[in-house]
Write an enzyme that holds these catalytic residues in place. Sequence first.
Site, short mmCIF file in Angstrom:
data_model
loop_
_atom_site.label_atom_id
_atom_site.label_comp_id
_atom_site.label_asym_id
_atom_site.label_seq_id
_atom_site.Cartn_x
_atom_site.Cartn_y
_atom_site.Cartn_z
N PRO A 132 -3.84 -12.53 28.82
CA PRO A 132 -3.50 -12.15 30.26
C PRO A 132 -3.64 -13.14 31.26
O PRO A 132 -4.42 -13.98 31.29
CB PRO A 132 -4.45 -10.86 30.70
CG PRO A 132 -5.65 -10.81 29.61
CD PRO A 132 -4.86 -11.87 28.50
N GLU A 133 -2.65 -13.24 32.03
CA GLU A 133 -2.77 -14.38 33.31
C GLU A 133 -3.14 -13.84 34.55
O GLU A 133 -3.38 -12.42 34.72
CB GLU A 133 -1.53 -15.25 33.24
CG GLU A 133 -1.22 -15.80 32.01
CD GLU A 133 -0.26 -16.81 32.02
OE1 GLU A 133 0.15 -17.38 33.05
OE2 GLU A 133 0.42 -17.14 30.99
N LYS A 163 -8.92 -15.54 36.71
CA LYS A 163 -8.76 -14.80 35.83
C LYS A 163 -10.02 -13.80 35.45
O LYS A 163 -10.02 -13.18 34.37
CB LYS A 163 -8.26 -15.48 34.51
CG LYS A 163 -6.85 -15.97 34.70
CD LYS A 163 -6.15 -16.17 33.60
CE LYS A 163 -6.20 -17.87 33.13
NZ LYS A 163 -5.53 -17.89 32.03
N ARG A 209 -0.44 -25.99 23.23
CA ARG A 209 0.04 -24.72 23.66
C ARG A 209 1.56 -24.60 23.48
O ARG A 209 2.20 -25.55 23.87
CB ARG A 209 -0.27 -24.51 25.20
CG ARG A 209 -1.68 -24.66 25.64
CD ARG A 209 -2.53 -23.63 24.88
NE ARG A 209 -2.03 -21.96 25.20
CZ ARG A 209 -2.57 -21.70 26.34
NH1 ARG A 209 -3.33 -21.97 27.11
NH2 ARG A 209 -1.94 -20.25 26.50
#
Length: 270
Positions: A2-3, A59, A260
Amino acid sequence: MPELPEVRTVCRYLNKAVKNKKIKNIYINLPKIIKNIDHNKFKEIVKGKKILKIFNVGKWIVFDIDNDYKILVHLRLEGKFRNILKGQNPKHDHIIFNFEDKTNLYFNDSRQFGTFHLLKGDYLNQKPLSLLGKEAQNTDVNWLHQKLSKKRIPIKTSLLDQKILVGLGNIYVNEVLWIEKIEPETPSNQITIKQLKKILKTSYEIMEKSYKLGGSTIDSYVALNSKEGLFQNFLNVHTKKDLPCSRCKEKILKKWVGGRGTYYCFKCQK
Ligand SMILES: [Zn+2]
């Protein structure tokens, strides 16, 4: 993972679900999740406290509880909260809050990368939060330009560094670089101040839009229980490998930058 928009969405749901509830008991089935304090001590302090509110710092999810204590939670890859029993494998319920009104809050994490910290007092100036950069809208562009002027690493990697900018993760960095037509591997020190200004503005806008839509539901993110976000319907490049670029019709490519998955249009992003 989740961002920022997703984490803000989780906080919104948590406020609805458990704000003002008093913690009657807490069950810790996986002690290693508690990072900065012995789990028995954690339990002892948290028991009997009331949850005043829940908010995010980057976050991190912050549970503000009585006596100036804060519980910090990071969901990492798969961590999620729910307050109903169905729909998840209870095997992965590592922390269970039991409230005075007989309701529960479960922290479920099949990958076990999620973390809990307990801090007292000036939590922003203690680890882990003291190590964080600022959110895009609070970042001074001159400071950012100066900071990147010594870095030759890809701009994408710099933007993901939470010590520089907080909250911007892989999905949104892919999107921002596509919108700003910047090649993800461009050395950080070659990005102009004008480009950085636009990166900050776009980052803020895109994350606001996503937050309003409840975040992006990709991989395993859920806000609470099984509520899902809608922003994935507005993505331009992320997960769009081999599909046509919505701007120039060239095929979207995928490559690895700093480990990534990076989606980009080689024609638009030069
Ligand atoms: Zn294109």
